[in-house]
Design a protein around this motif. Structure first.
Motif, PDB file in Angstrom:
ATOM      1  N   SER A  81     -22.588  66.328  21.518  1.00  0.00           N
ATOM      2  CA  SER A  81     -24.073  66.519  21.090  1.00  0.00           C
ATOM      3  C   SER A  81     -24.190  68.037  20.811  1.00  0.00           C
ATOM      4  O   SER A  81     -25.040  68.346  20.057  1.00  0.00           O
ATOM      5  CB  SER A  81     -25.063  66.236  22.185  1.00  0.00           C
ATOM      6  OG  SER A  81     -24.913  64.806  22.348  1.00  0.00           O
ATOM      7  N   GLY A  82     -23.553  68.763  21.667  1.00  0.00           N
ATOM      8  CA  GLY A  82     -23.723  70.275  21.411  1.00  0.00           C
ATOM      9  C   GLY A  82     -23.172  70.783  19.884  1.00  0.00           C
ATOM     10  O   GLY A  82     -23.873  71.507  19.402  1.00  0.00           O
ATOM     11  N   VAL A  83     -22.076  70.180  19.559  1.00  0.00           N
ATOM     12  CA  VAL A  83     -21.620  70.415  18.194  1.00  0.00           C
ATOM     13  C   VAL A  83     -22.640  70.240  17.102  1.00  0.00           C
ATOM     14  O   VAL A  83     -22.834  70.942  16.270  1.00  0.00           O
ATOM     15  CB  VAL A  83     -20.474  69.772  17.812  1.00  0.00           C
ATOM     16  CG1 VAL A  83     -19.899  69.893  16.194  1.00  0.00           C
ATOM     17  CG2 VAL A  83     -19.343  70.118  18.298  1.00  0.00           C
ATOM     18  N   PHE A  84     -23.239  68.948  17.378  1.00  0.00           N
ATOM     19  CA  PHE A  84     -24.270  68.651  16.306  1.00  0.00           C
ATOM     20  C   PHE A  84     -25.607  69.424  16.299  1.00  0.00           C
ATOM     21  O   PHE A  84     -26.202  69.842  15.366  1.00  0.00           O
ATOM     22  CB  PHE A  84     -24.827  67.160  16.471  1.00  0.00           C
ATOM     23  CG  PHE A  84     -25.520  66.559  15.528  1.00  0.00           C
ATOM     24  CD1 PHE A  84     -24.806  66.524  14.102  1.00  0.00           C
ATOM     25  CD2 PHE A  84     -26.678  66.018  15.968  1.00  0.00           C
ATOM     26  CE1 PHE A  84     -25.658  65.843  12.901  1.00  0.00           C
ATOM     27  CE2 PHE A  84     -27.363  65.653  14.404  1.00  0.00           C
ATOM     28  CZ  PHE A  84     -27.042  65.544  13.227  1.00  0.00           C
ATOM     29  N   ALA A 151     -27.930  74.900  25.770  1.00  0.00           N
ATOM     30  CA  ALA A 151     -27.556  76.354  26.497  1.00  0.00           C
ATOM     31  C   ALA A 151     -26.154  76.789  26.180  1.00  0.00           C
ATOM     32  O   ALA A 151     -25.536  76.125  25.298  1.00  0.00           O
ATOM     33  CB  ALA A 151     -27.505  75.982  28.143  1.00  0.00           C
ATOM     34  N   ARG A 152     -25.807  78.138  26.189  1.00  0.00           N
ATOM     35  CA  ARG A 152     -24.592  78.676  25.890  1.00  0.00           C
ATOM     36  C   ARG A 152     -23.968  79.156  27.356  1.00  0.00           C
ATOM     37  O   ARG A 152     -24.594  79.702  28.139  1.00  0.00           O
ATOM     38  CB  ARG A 152     -24.718  79.975  24.947  1.00  0.00           C
ATOM     39  CG  ARG A 152     -23.392  80.319  24.412  1.00  0.00           C
ATOM     40  CD  ARG A 152     -23.826  81.311  23.340  1.00  0.00           C
ATOM     41  NE  ARG A 152     -24.174  80.934  22.159  1.00  0.00           N
ATOM     42  CZ  ARG A 152     -23.836  80.046  21.047  1.00  0.00           C
ATOM     43  NH1 ARG A 152     -22.454  79.855  21.174  1.00  0.00           N
ATOM     44  NH2 ARG A 152     -24.414  79.857  19.991  1.00  0.00           N
ATOM     45  N   CYS A 153     -22.613  78.539  27.365  1.00  0.00           N
ATOM     46  CA  CYS A 153     -22.064  78.779  28.545  1.00  0.00           C
ATOM     47  C   CYS A 153     -21.573  80.434  28.668  1.00  0.00           C
ATOM     48  O   CYS A 153     -21.033  80.949  27.760  1.00  0.00           O
ATOM     49  CB  CYS A 153     -20.880  77.891  28.610  1.00  0.00           C
ATOM     50  SG  CYS A 153     -19.570  78.536  30.280  1.00  0.00           S
ATOM     51  N   GLN A 154     -21.843  81.027  29.816  1.00  0.00           N
ATOM     52  CA  GLN A 154     -21.513  82.666  29.917  1.00  0.00           C
ATOM     53  C   GLN A 154     -19.785  82.532  29.813  1.00  0.00           C
ATOM     54  O   GLN A 154     -19.324  83.771  29.375  1.00  0.00           O
ATOM     55  CB  GLN A 154     -22.046  83.110  31.070  1.00  0.00           C
ATOM     56  CG  GLN A 154     -23.576  83.012  31.300  1.00  0.00           C
ATOM     57  CD  GLN A 154     -24.116  84.132  30.424  1.00  0.00           C
ATOM     58  OE1 GLN A 154     -23.864  85.088  30.150  1.00  0.00           O
ATOM     59  NE2 GLN A 154     -25.407  83.725  30.038  1.00  0.00           N
ATOM     60  N   ALA A 155     -19.242  81.780  30.423  1.00  0.00           N
ATOM     61  CA  ALA A 155     -17.857  81.779  30.632  1.00  0.00           C
ATOM     62  C   ALA A 155     -17.078  81.534  29.481  1.00  0.00           C
ATOM     63  O   ALA A 155     -16.084  82.099  29.079  1.00  0.00           O
ATOM     64  CB  ALA A 155     -17.210  80.733  31.562  1.00  0.00           C
ATOM     65  N   CYS A 156     -17.483  80.187  28.604  1.00  0.00           N
ATOM     66  CA  CYS A 156     -16.617  80.077  27.476  1.00  0.00           C
ATOM     67  C   CYS A 156     -17.262  80.247  26.136  1.00  0.00           C
ATOM     68  O   CYS A 156     -16.624  79.936  25.033  1.00  0.00           O
ATOM     69  CB  CYS A 156     -15.976  78.549  27.749  1.00  0.00           C
ATOM     70  SG  CYS A 156     -17.378  77.369  27.309  1.00  0.00           S
ATOM     71  N   SER A 157     -18.589  80.508  26.301  1.00  0.00           N
ATOM     72  CA  SER A 157     -19.381  80.634  24.870  1.00  0.00           C
ATOM     73  C   SER A 157     -19.733  79.451  24.080  1.00  0.00           C
ATOM     74  O   SER A 157     -20.278  79.514  23.254  1.00  0.00           O
ATOM     75  CB  SER A 157     -18.658  81.627  24.009  1.00  0.00           C
ATOM     76  OG  SER A 157     -18.656  82.830  24.570  1.00  0.00           O
ATOM     77  N   ILE A 158     -19.374  78.395  24.669  1.00  0.00           N
ATOM     78  CA  ILE A 158     -19.539  77.086  24.095  1.00  0.00           C
ATOM     79  C   ILE A 158     -21.167  76.660  24.202  1.00  0.00           C
ATOM     80  O   ILE A 158     -21.798  76.800  25.247  1.00  0.00           O
ATOM     81  CB  ILE A 158     -18.745  75.882  24.455  1.00  0.00           C
ATOM     82  CG1 ILE A 158     -17.380  75.919  23.642  1.00  0.00           C
ATOM     83  CG2 ILE A 158     -19.412  74.599  24.310  1.00  0.00           C
ATOM     84  CD1 ILE A 158     -16.564  74.821  23.844  1.00  0.00           C
ATOM     85  N   ARG A 169     -28.762  71.458  37.666  1.00  0.00           N
ATOM     86  CA  ARG A 169     -28.380  71.627  36.291  1.00  0.00           C
ATOM     87  C   ARG A 169     -27.030  71.247  36.099  1.00  0.00           C
ATOM     88  O   ARG A 169     -26.307  71.907  36.683  1.00  0.00           O
ATOM     89  CB  ARG A 169     -29.020  72.843  35.507  1.00  0.00           C
ATOM     90  CG  ARG A 169     -28.957  72.801  33.925  1.00  0.00           C
ATOM     91  CD  ARG A 169     -29.771  73.790  33.468  1.00  0.00           C
ATOM     92  NE  ARG A 169     -29.010  74.623  32.570  1.00  0.00           N
ATOM     93  CZ  ARG A 169     -29.302  75.797  31.935  1.00  0.00           C
ATOM     94  NH1 ARG A 169     -30.473  76.264  32.165  1.00  0.00           N
ATOM     95  NH2 ARG A 169     -28.274  76.344  31.075  1.00  0.00           N
ATOM     96  N   SER A 170     -26.561  70.477  35.033  1.00  0.00           N
ATOM     97  CA  SER A 170     -25.191  70.206  34.837  1.00  0.00           C
ATOM     98  C   SER A 170     -24.472  71.429  34.546  1.00  0.00           C
ATOM     99  O   SER A 170     -25.147  72.342  33.575  1.00  0.00           O
ATOM    100  CB  SER A 170     -24.946  69.001  33.874  1.00  0.00           C
ATOM    101  OG  SER A 170     -25.903  69.307  32.729  1.00  0.00           O
ATOM    102  N   ALA A 171     -23.190  71.494  34.742  1.00  0.00           N
ATOM    103  CA  ALA A 171     -22.439  72.747  34.645  1.00  0.00           C
ATOM    104  C   ALA A 171     -21.905  72.320  33.148  1.00  0.00           C
ATOM    105  O   ALA A 171     -22.082  71.400  32.527  1.00  0.00           O
ATOM    106  CB  ALA A 171     -21.246  72.660  35.468  1.00  0.00           C
ATOM    107  N   CYS A 172     -21.209  73.577  32.681  1.00  0.00           N
ATOM    108  CA  CYS A 172     -20.835  73.515  31.000  1.00  0.00           C
ATOM    109  C   CYS A 172     -20.000  72.374  30.998  1.00  0.00           C
ATOM    110  O   CYS A 172     -18.892  72.577  31.806  1.00  0.00           O
ATOM    111  CB  CYS A 172     -20.275  74.842  30.936  1.00  0.00           C
ATOM    112  SG  CYS A 172     -19.199  74.795  29.165  1.00  0.00           S
ATOM    113  N   PRO A 173     -19.976  71.626  30.073  1.00  0.00           N
ATOM    114  CA  PRO A 173     -19.067  70.589  29.921  1.00  0.00           C
ATOM    115  C   PRO A 173     -17.627  70.852  29.593  1.00  0.00           C
ATOM    116  O   PRO A 173     -16.799  70.375  29.805  1.00  0.00           O
ATOM    117  CB  PRO A 173     -19.694  69.540  28.784  1.00  0.00           C
ATOM    118  CG  PRO A 173     -20.424  70.527  28.083  1.00  0.00           C
ATOM    119  CD  PRO A 173     -20.881  71.552  29.108  1.00  0.00           C
TER     120      PRO A 173
END
Ligand SMILES: [Zn+2]
Length: 192
Positions: A81-84, A151-158, A169-173
């Motif tokens: 979903s994030g890609v889309f 959201a954008r993950c601080q660790a992996c930027s995804i 809130r759910s963690a970065c997938p």
């Protein structure tokens, strides 16, 4: 003649968008929303060009999906979903600064851009779970802003999609998947 030409061009553009959306198995209501064509004309287009073609297209009946749970149910789905969502954002189909973004109803140009997002997603995510209609549901839900956030993950930027109502809130997938599977080993590209 000028007015007639303009009208003809406008009509042609609406038909082309409808054809493109029918090819993606869009529902009648979705095609009507983007093109302004009535149900009868959409049905005729489908029957004339798709029903008995070489590669018959299924006609989806009923309403578009509206639930958001399946879009973020697993880390993999949230990533897809994030890609889309990234593609939608890059194509100006919603706005973070000026939510929800441009008026979509009846916009042929944005309708084509939405199709491009879906076609690009299909290339980027092989065997992705998002159908055209679920992609449409994702866009509508993000624009509505009451259930889904990005959201954008601080660790992996995804960039990923998350459920605004779930606490905590759910963690970065992506980080979740990497933790689970270990670091990715990149295989060298072979030539020839
Ligand atoms: Zn991450």
């Amino acid at each position: 003649m000028r007015a007639t030409d303009d009208r003809y061009r406008g009509e042609k553009a609406r038909f082309e968008l409808a054809m493109r959306m029918i090819g993606h198995e869009a529902r009648t209501g979705t095609i009507r929303y983007w093109t302004g064509l009535n149900d009868d004309r959409i049905r005729k287009l489908y029957t004339t060009y798709f029903k008995f073609g070489d590669a018959p297209v299924r006609r989806r009946r009923g309403r578009s999906p509206t639930r958001v749970g399946p879009l973020v149910r697993t880390p993999l789905r949230a990533l897809e979903s994030g890609v889309f969502a990234n593609l939608l954002l890059a194509n100006g189909l919603f706005s973070v600064e000026h939510p929800p973004g441009p008026v979509l109803k009846g916009s042929i140009d944005l309708g084509h851009r939405f199709c491009e997002c879906y076609e690009t997603y299909d290339v980027l995510v092989p065997r992705g779970a998002l159908s055209f209609e679920w992609g449409w549901n994702l866009l509508v839900s993000i624009r509505r802003g009451d259930e889904l956030g990005i959201a954008r993950c601080q660790a992996c930027s995804i960039c990923y999609v998350f459920d605004l109502l779930s606490l905590p809130r759910s963690a970065c997938p992506a980080c979740l998947l990497f933790d689970h599977k270990g670091p990715l080993v990149l295989a060298p590209l072979t030539t020839g």
